[in-house]
Design an enzyme around this catalytic site. Sequence first.
Site, PDB file in Angstrom:
ATOM      1  N   GLU A   1       0.915  -1.047  -0.076  1.00  0.00           N
ATOM      2  CA  GLU A   1       0.241  -0.089   0.069  1.00  0.00           C
ATOM      3  C   GLU A   1       0.810   1.263   0.111  1.00  0.00           C
ATOM      4  O   GLU A   1       1.637   1.486   0.934  1.00  0.00           O
ATOM      5  CB  GLU A   1      -1.006   0.047   1.306  1.00  0.00           C
TER       6      GLU A   1
ATOM      7  N   LEU B   1      -6.013  -1.912  -1.228  1.00  0.00           N
ATOM      8  CA  LEU B   1      -5.765  -1.703   0.419  1.00  0.00           C
ATOM      9  C   LEU B   1      -6.321  -2.922   0.791  1.00  0.00           C
ATOM     10  O   LEU B   1      -7.490  -3.317   1.270  1.00  0.00           O
ATOM     11  CB  LEU B   1      -6.572  -0.491   0.790  1.00  0.00           C
TER      12      LEU B   1
ATOM     13  N   GLU C   1      -4.214  -6.352   2.965  1.00  0.00           N
ATOM     14  CA  GLU C   1      -3.185  -7.051   3.442  1.00  0.00           C
ATOM     15  C   GLU C   1      -3.174  -8.675   3.025  1.00  0.00           C
ATOM     16  O   GLU C   1      -2.060  -9.176   2.728  1.00  0.00           O
ATOM     17  CB  GLU C   1      -3.129  -6.861   4.956  1.00  0.00           C
TER      18      GLU C   1
ATOM     19  N   GLN D   1       1.920  -2.049   5.818  1.00  0.00           N
ATOM     20  CA  GLN D   1       2.271  -0.542   6.400  1.00  0.00           C
ATOM     21  C   GLN D   1       2.562  -0.636   7.885  1.00  0.00           C
ATOM     22  O   GLN D   1       3.299   0.417   8.001  1.00  0.00           O
ATOM     23  CB  GLN D   1       0.934   0.266   6.141  1.00  0.00           C
ATOM     24  N   PHE D   2       1.885  -1.263   8.537  1.00  0.00           N
ATOM     25  CA  PHE D   2       2.089  -1.500  10.066  1.00  0.00           C
ATOM     26  C   PHE D   2       2.090  -2.832  10.429  1.00  0.00           C
ATOM     27  O   PHE D   2       1.090  -3.437   9.970  1.00  0.00           O
ATOM     28  CB  PHE D   2       1.184  -0.427  11.081  1.00  0.00           C
TER      29      PHE D   2
ATOM     30  N   ILE E   1      -0.892  -6.765  10.475  1.00  0.00           N
ATOM     31  CA  ILE E   1      -0.998  -8.012  10.039  1.00  0.00           C
ATOM     32  C   ILE E   1      -1.851  -9.179  10.437  1.00  0.00           C
ATOM     33  O   ILE E   1      -1.936 -10.045   9.680  1.00  0.00           O
ATOM     34  CB  ILE E   1       0.762  -8.559  10.680  1.00  0.00           C
TER      35      ILE E   1
ATOM     36  N   HIS F   1      -0.790   0.883  15.811  1.00  0.00           N
ATOM     37  CA  HIS F   1       0.255   1.390  14.951  1.00  0.00           C
ATOM     38  C   HIS F   1       1.611   0.896  15.663  1.00  0.00           C
ATOM     39  O   HIS F   1       2.824   1.314  14.875  1.00  0.00           O
ATOM     40  CB  HIS F   1       0.230   2.532  14.552  1.00  0.00           C
TER      41      HIS F   1
END
Lengths: 356, 326
Positions: B29, B58, B60, B82-83, B87, B129
């Site tokens: 992303e 977008l 995962e 992204q973070f 996950i 995050h």
Amino acid sequence: MGDVSELFPLIVRMDEDGELVGDLGLVTKQDLVDVYREMRLLRAFDERAWNLQRQGVIGTYAPFKGQEAAQLGATKPLDDSDWLVPTYRDWAAGYVRGVPVTHGLFFSKGHPRVGDVPKSANVLPAQVVIGAQTLHGVGVAWAAKLKHERTATVVTFGDGSTSQGDFHEAMNFASVFSVPLIFFCENNQWAISVPIERQMRAKTIAQRALAYDMEGYRVDGNDYVAVYNLIAELAGRVRNGEGPFLVEAVTYRLGAHTTADDPSKYRVEAEEERWARRDPISRIEKFLLRESLIDEEQIQAVDVAAKAWVEEVLADFKAELSISSSVLFQSVYAEMPQSLANQFDQYMKRVKEVGA
Amino acid sequence: MAKLNVAQALNAALAQALEADETVIVLGEDVGKDGGVFRITDGLLDRFGKERVIDTPLAESGIVGTSVGLAIAGMKPVAEIQFLGFIYETMDQIASQAARVRFRSLGRFSAPMVIRTPYGGGVKAPEIHSDSLEALFTHTPGIKVVTPSNPYDAKGLLLAAIDDPDPVLFLEPMRLYRAFRDEVPDEPYRLPLGKASVVREGTDITLIGWGPSVPLLKAAADELTARHDISAEVIDLMTLTPLDEETIVESVKRTQRAVVVHEAVRTSGFGGEIAAVLQEKAFLYLEAPIFRVTGYDTPYPTTMFEDLWLPDTTQIVATALDAIRY
Ligand SMILES: Cc1ncc(C[n+]2csc(CCOP(=O)(O)OP(=O)(O)O)c2C)c(N)n1
């Protein structure tokens, strides 16, 4: 908005009485003789596998009975370099692509060889996690595109799988990156005990394609001639850089979900009888008889051949059962890390002790 | 040789991997035009084109799941999540798919791929995050877990991860992306996966950590020497799995005491595994229990309480003193 399902009429070429309502297209009469025989062999295997579970020879088995035309129609038009990304119910499809049907037995036995796909076959090991393989199919097809290879990929999945997030992510990725892939849904009407009307409000799975700006097709999944011609056309287009496509093959799981399931708890006999009349094999048989391409004697000869073939399969299965128990540690990483090697030593000591 | 921070070192590694091998692709992303939310992939799209540096939808599970297929079919995907907190969306595709392809197929197929993702706290990020979830994956056979703590290691480990025949989860300490610079060689180089590093030698106690905790361990070691005349050895694991047992066991046999530090919550954290390995392999050498300094067993807090929640140097020093005086 009108009823968008009308945009996806059922494609039929040979009806349940074995009458041609379209033409044979790319399928020759001799092909039909061969395919009839092959389906009978596979059906005999499938029924035998069911009995093997009952006898305790193998564990839980998921039969494909009733879905032979869909599985053969989806795979026969493929070339050697094409890919198949299948599920736990696709042993007939895998067989066409070069994976011995013994793998269906290995699967049920919990035997590691189930994933040991022959090097010559571009087929991934059968996926158990519902819908997960749809993304792998996109990735495999995407790789072909990035490497400028003219290969088609077919990923198979059931109707229940279309409720999973992975399926929708796969449809979207495939569409956004225009990957050379055929999504092939074997809509056998049931996800264990849940009917298709409970999976979705939409009338067809094919119409899901609209949302991803993809071409969608709805085909009689019990009509080999229709499925074969559709997939042959789409595979050709995919190899020429088109795609992705969504195909809904409307079929029926004539048996139980697995050997651990009792369908009488959730579906009525009348429905099963209705679909038994649409059996993919009997319609070809009716056609072949009417066209005098086969006679009663030859039909009986197929019975005999099927029995013999299943015995051969079982002999292969038994011959391949023995496997070193060290296999458990050998393919976790490309190279065994030291910490795992220590555990491996302990494990092998235990193996020796129990004499496995 | 240039002075680079972690972010620049990672960027250099990615550029060199893309340069050297046509099958390497970067996807995720915002990794293309935007260069990633932390700019780790900055400039790569312009250099290598949109077929190889790919802005994905977008999703995962989609990113990792398609990477599995790409890797099986011969590409080398370097996927960005992204973070790390996101996950969970792709847990199945990592733990049950990527990590098991080789095992499931008895070695016929494999999924050599890298999943890069920033992790750890201390940057006042929004909820989800800052979580350190490494133990979910150290608990997953078939995938390697690697995490650098400085620019030099970042480049060498990432290039090694991309070369590795197995899937690698590459955890990038968010707080260290731009914290300091190191001399980083211009040419590509690789550091072995599965090898820990003794970043400071000492004789009285071993401080063990990884990623964002390593600077804390060094600061704690400094303080132990300066204020308490204690010589602390500091080990940066660099790779969590496969674990370099030899380096930690050998060290603790000498120092006879150990403290393990991680940001992740305490219970079932990887620190427990380190403690277990040490007591199994160095039991008779130990003069004190192996102590842990970790996050608490609560969800990662909102930023207001973040500093109170995260392990700090004071706690590490105090715990090391407990071990010494035990
Ligand atoms: C992620 C996941 N959830 C649940 C299951 C358990 N399960 C196995 S088969 C099945 C039904 C699948 O239905 P469908 O996709 O229509 O395929 P079919 O079995 O009818 O071929 C379920 C719920 C599973 N294997 N994976």
